[in-house]
Design a protein around this motif. Structure first.
Motif, PDB file in Angstrom:
ATOM      1  N   UNK A   1     -61.114  41.646  25.837  1.00 45.76           N
ATOM      2  CA  UNK A   1     -60.499  42.870  26.486  1.00 45.76           C
ATOM      3  C   UNK A   1     -59.245  43.407  26.348  1.00 45.76           C
ATOM      4  N   UNK A   2     -59.186  44.629  26.671  1.00 52.81           N
ATOM      5  CA  UNK A   2     -57.796  44.884  26.573  1.00 52.81           C
ATOM      6  C   UNK A   2     -56.104  44.753  27.253  1.00 52.81           C
ATOM      7  N   UNK A   3     -57.224  43.705  27.928  1.00 52.80           N
ATOM      8  CA  UNK A   3     -56.113  43.315  29.227  1.00 52.80           C
ATOM      9  C   UNK A   3     -55.807  41.495  29.507  1.00 52.80           C
ATOM     10  N   UNK A   4     -56.732  41.181  28.587  1.00 52.14           N
ATOM     11  CA  UNK A   4     -56.962  39.771  28.743  1.00 52.14           C
ATOM     12  C   UNK A   4     -57.527  39.009  29.187  1.00 52.14           C
ATOM     13  N   UNK A   5     -58.201  39.897  30.642  1.00 52.34           N
ATOM     14  CA  UNK A   5     -59.294  39.290  31.892  1.00 52.34           C
ATOM     15  C   UNK A   5     -60.973  38.806  30.815  1.00 52.34           C
ATOM     16  N   UNK A   6     -60.890  39.083  30.315  1.00 50.53           N
ATOM     17  CA  UNK A   6     -62.082  38.425  30.150  1.00 50.53           C
ATOM     18  C   UNK A   6     -63.911  39.558  30.601  1.00 50.53           C
ATOM     19  N   UNK A   7     -64.705  39.371  30.098  1.00 52.25           N
ATOM     20  CA  UNK A   7     -65.716  40.373  30.721  1.00 52.25           C
ATOM     21  C   UNK A   7     -65.974  40.289  32.256  1.00 52.25           C
ATOM     22  N   UNK A   8     -66.293  41.488  32.701  1.00 49.69           N
ATOM     23  CA  UNK A   8     -66.765  41.820  34.726  1.00 49.69           C
ATOM     24  C   UNK A   8     -68.050  40.684  34.551  1.00 49.69           C
ATOM     25  N   UNK A   9     -67.256  40.005  35.772  1.00 45.87           N
ATOM     26  CA  UNK A   9     -69.263  38.696  36.057  1.00 45.87           C
ATOM     27  C   UNK A   9     -69.782  39.922  37.964  1.00 45.87           C
ATOM     28  N   UNK A  10     -70.499  39.458  37.642  1.00 53.72           N
ATOM     29  CA  UNK A  10     -72.185  40.918  38.827  1.00 53.72           C
ATOM     30  C   UNK A  10     -71.814  39.625  39.420  1.00 53.72           C
ATOM     31  N   UNK A  11     -72.142  39.702  40.728  1.00 61.45           N
ATOM     32  CA  UNK A  11     -72.536  39.353  41.868  1.00 61.45           C
ATOM     33  C   UNK A  11     -73.055  39.844  42.811  1.00 61.45           C
ATOM     34  N   UNK A  12     -73.917  39.037  43.118  1.00 62.57           N
ATOM     35  CA  UNK A  12     -74.636  39.963  45.035  1.00 62.57           C
ATOM     36  C   UNK A  12     -75.190  39.308  45.957  1.00 62.57           C
ATOM     37  N   UNK A  13     -74.815  39.905  46.796  1.00 59.86           N
ATOM     38  CA  UNK A  13     -75.784  39.323  48.126  1.00 59.86           C
ATOM     39  C   UNK A  13     -76.362  40.168  48.879  1.00 59.86           C
ATOM     40  N   UNK A  14     -77.103  39.141  49.095  1.00 59.28           N
ATOM     41  CA  UNK A  14     -78.391  40.023  50.296  1.00 59.28           C
ATOM     42  C   UNK A  14     -77.867  39.324  51.985  1.00 59.28           C
TER      43      UNK A  14
END
Length: 113
Positions: A1-14
Motif C-alpha cells: 500500500x502507498x502509506x506502508x501500513x500493510x493491509x487492513x485487518x478486520x475484527x468484530x465484537x459481539x
C-alpha cells in the motif's frame, strides 16, 4: 500500500444478553495505527442500557492491543453524534447530502495513552 501500513485487518465484537441472545455487535478494522469502526448496532429493546458503550470500549481495547493510537467512527446527524462525544470522540468533519437535510459526521479519538 502507498502509506506502508500493510493491509487492513478486520475484527468484530459481539455481546449477548443474559439469555444468550445477540444484544449487539460491531465491525471494524485495524490499519497501521488506526482502529476504525464500520458498524455498531444494539438491539432496539436494549438501547440506552450501556451496550453501545461496552462495545466501543471493547473495540478500543482491541485497537490498543494491536498497537493503535487513533480511532475513527462516523454516524449520521439523526443517529448518535452525542453518544460518540460522550465517549471522548471529537468531531472532525461533516459530509452533507444525507436525505432529510442530514449529514454524515466523522469522529476521531486518540487511544492507548
Amino acid at each position: 500500500m502507498a502509506c506502508g501500513a500493510g493491509a487492513p485487518e478486520e475484527f468484530s465484537v459481539r455481546v449477548e444478553d443474559a439469555a444468550g441472545e445477540p444484544a449487539g455487535g460491531l465491525t471494524g478494522y485495524v490499519w497501521g495505527g488506526l482502529c476504525a469502526v464500520h458498524l455498531l448496532w444494539v438491539r432496539e429493546d436494549l438501547r440506552g442500557a450501556g451496550w453501545g458503550s461496552r462495545l466501543m470500549r471493547a473495540a478500543e481495547e482491541e485497537g490498543v492491543r494491536r498497537g493503535c493510537t487513533d480511532m475513527t467512527v462516523s454516524t449520521y446527524t439523526f443517529q448518535a453524534p452525542g453518544f460518540y462525544r460522550k465517549l471522548g470522540f471529537r468531531e472532525t468533519g461533516r459530509t452533507p447530502g444525507v436525505p432529510g437535510g442530514h449529514a454524515d459526521v466523522s469522529f476521531h479519538k486518540t487511544i492507548g495513552e
